[in-house]
Enzyme design. Sequence first.
Site, mmCIF file in Angstrom:
data_model
loop_
_atom_site.group_PDB
_atom_site.id
_atom_site.type_symbol
_atom_site.label_atom_id
_atom_site.label_comp_id
_atom_site.label_asym_id
_atom_site.label_seq_id
_atom_site.Cartn_x
_atom_site.Cartn_y
_atom_site.Cartn_z
ATOM 1 N N GLU A 9 0.818 -1.219 0.000
ATOM 2 C CA GLU A 9 0.000 0.000 0.000
ATOM 3 C C GLU A 9 0.847 1.262 0.000
ATOM 4 O O GLU A 9 0.658 2.165 -0.800
ATOM 5 C CB GLU A 9 -0.923 0.012 1.236
ATOM 6 N N ASP A 87 -2.062 -4.059 3.570
ATOM 7 C CA ASP A 87 -2.092 -4.124 5.038
ATOM 8 C C ASP A 87 -2.977 -5.257 5.554
ATOM 9 O O ASP A 87 -3.974 -5.632 4.912
ATOM 10 C CB ASP A 87 -2.577 -2.786 5.603
ATOM 11 N N TYR A 314 2.308 -3.600 13.001
ATOM 12 C CA TYR A 314 1.223 -2.871 12.352
ATOM 13 C C TYR A 314 0.401 -2.114 13.386
ATOM 14 O O TYR A 314 0.055 -2.648 14.444
ATOM 15 C CB TYR A 314 0.335 -3.835 11.572
#
Length: 721
Positions: A9, A87, A314
């Site tokens: 991304e 993601d 993340y």
Amino acid sequence: MIKRLLVVESPGKVKKLSQILGSDWKVLASCGHIRELSNEGDDSLGFVMDGSNVRCNYIPRDQRAKETIQKLKSAVRQVDEVVLATDPDREGETIAWHLKETLGLREPKRVIYTEITASAVQSAIANPRKLDQNLIGAGLCRDCLDKLVGYKGSPLVWALNNGAKSVGRVQSATLHLICQRENEILAFVPQDYWSVWVDYAEGFRAFYKGTVDSAKDAAEQEPETHDDAKVGNSPETPESKRVLSEAEATRLVEEAQRHPHQVIHFEGKIVNRQPPPPFTTSSLQQAAGSKLRFAPDKTMIVAQKLYEAGLITYMRTDSVMLSPEFCASARKWLEQNDPPNVPSQVAKHRSSKSAQEAHEAIRPTDVFRPSVQLRLELPDDEFNLYVMIWKRSIASQCRAAQLRKTFVITQSGSLLWSARGQVIEFYGYARYWNNLSKDSVLPSLQQGQTLKLENAGHEQKQTQPPPRYSEPKLVQLMERKGIGRPSTYAPTVATLKKRNYVELKKDHLQPTALGLEVDAFLLKALPDLLEAEFTAKMEDALDAISEGKNSWQHYLTSWNQNYFVPALSKAKTVVASSPTGKAHVITERKYETSKTRCPECKNFLAKIPSSKVKKKYFLKCTKGCENVVLFWSDFNKTWQPPQAKTVQTENQQKPPVKMTAYPCPVCKKPLEEYSYIKEGQSKKMLRCCDPQSRKDTKHKDVAYFSTQKGWWSPKFGELNC
């Protein structure tokens, strides 16, 4: 020859991943979403609902997205294999599906990793999976829901003709929380009460608790909880049971002075305070707001940079789970650096019911990475957030803190008094994440011990309105009520500020007049949309879709047909309720009340916001005295009515200028005495009498001011003649 393409991304990940994967790989970024629903069809929704089916028409988001698509298509033609590594969440899965559809990929490999480290990335590449259609369905449903509510609901507030721009599924429910609190504050009526206390010569203060007959067991203590939105560690100021009149407070003081005092209960015990869990998205935003003063959207921007640099996992997650590998690494660090803090068993933390346990909490990727080196490499904001994440992660793996809590009840006559103490015996996790209140020491006392009264008194207090929400507190409330998900907390708060529905004042969110009007209208037009429970159920439905328990198309069409269409029809009757066709909402605009009273009706004046005055507001009577308006005077330090402007007519002449015998130090022409007004006072000065000469730059400093000794100039000194 490059054989494989990895699509991610964010362009910020490309360099790091290219280093990890080597020359056999090409890494490109989609730069987030590449497609969005078009503005075609009924109400420009970009999708059509036919029975229980939904047909979506997606188009490139903008020119940059078109260029990205062309670049990716060109790269696909040059490689043997395409791997999608967007993601690891619902939004990322949806972006991967858009890439598949746009690039014409048949069965692309999908990989996920929660940290950008060599081991995590290579493990993910070795274990690819197919796209998760359930997650994709939930993502598409959210797209359609948000556009349906926004595009169908927003025209309702446009009719207010007050600058309102939008209605949102999560946005409007969050605005309602802020407006509800504001209305509570405006409706709040303060009440006086008294706190009664006694001071003992033994060295502590106790507070009135009640009488022997009425008081309950005071040994009950509320369990302490970890509050990441709280600023500082100071405990609340202790108070007595509230006494509602000064006469009663005085009577209690007199009775305390009449009777002897003795200890009737003394309790001391060691209490374990368990470490806090590692960060989720919500708790990270709360802690960064309270400790670093970051807005939620800034927290996410900085965390994104740390993730792309491979420093943290993340940052969009609602799980408090940590990998066994990290737990072992953290334990090893503690064994080497802080052996007393190694627990026999690590505290277990529970995630929320809706948490995706496949994800980890937010943590550092390498607990042994030297902070001295990072201090040189990272900007201050990134370094400070990283250190906070590191400390919280280590703290979650430490021993519990140990507190020695003491509690005493004393009695005088029929009155009971109580006091509490706390001493930190072992800091444990608080060495890294200190959320413990400071020590408050009580002396060692014995049951039945007689105490010497040193003083007794009471203090008048006043009940306070509930506080406005800070940004961390609002995020905390959104999470508790189920409004939105980790990825939407920060954008929602940012949108409310951007729409001018709320503003940040003294670190707290306050609704604007526009925000209050929009909320009042929606409360009449679409009341369900403002209810936290209603919005939370929609989020639960999306979670059920992502788990494969429901069809996204069936849910969307049913929700629209059974609820939204009838609700909109009802809402339009509110819009059409006035003869002009404009929305008619009967709301009295409420302003903050000042401490200054109206000189005519004696009611408190309202603070009227204005960007044109220095104080940013002026005072006005809203009780019928229309001509009472006051402005702040810096000179008099008081509120005063506006001064009437004097209009100079042709017949009015300027006051005559008085010539002096003093020569101008530059051109030697006479100086004139010039009168002027400054800060409400009449003043005089001497200047050159020739207007043309005064325009010359050499004359700019020719100005003599009156002093006790005579005339004085900042440049030319005393004027002697």
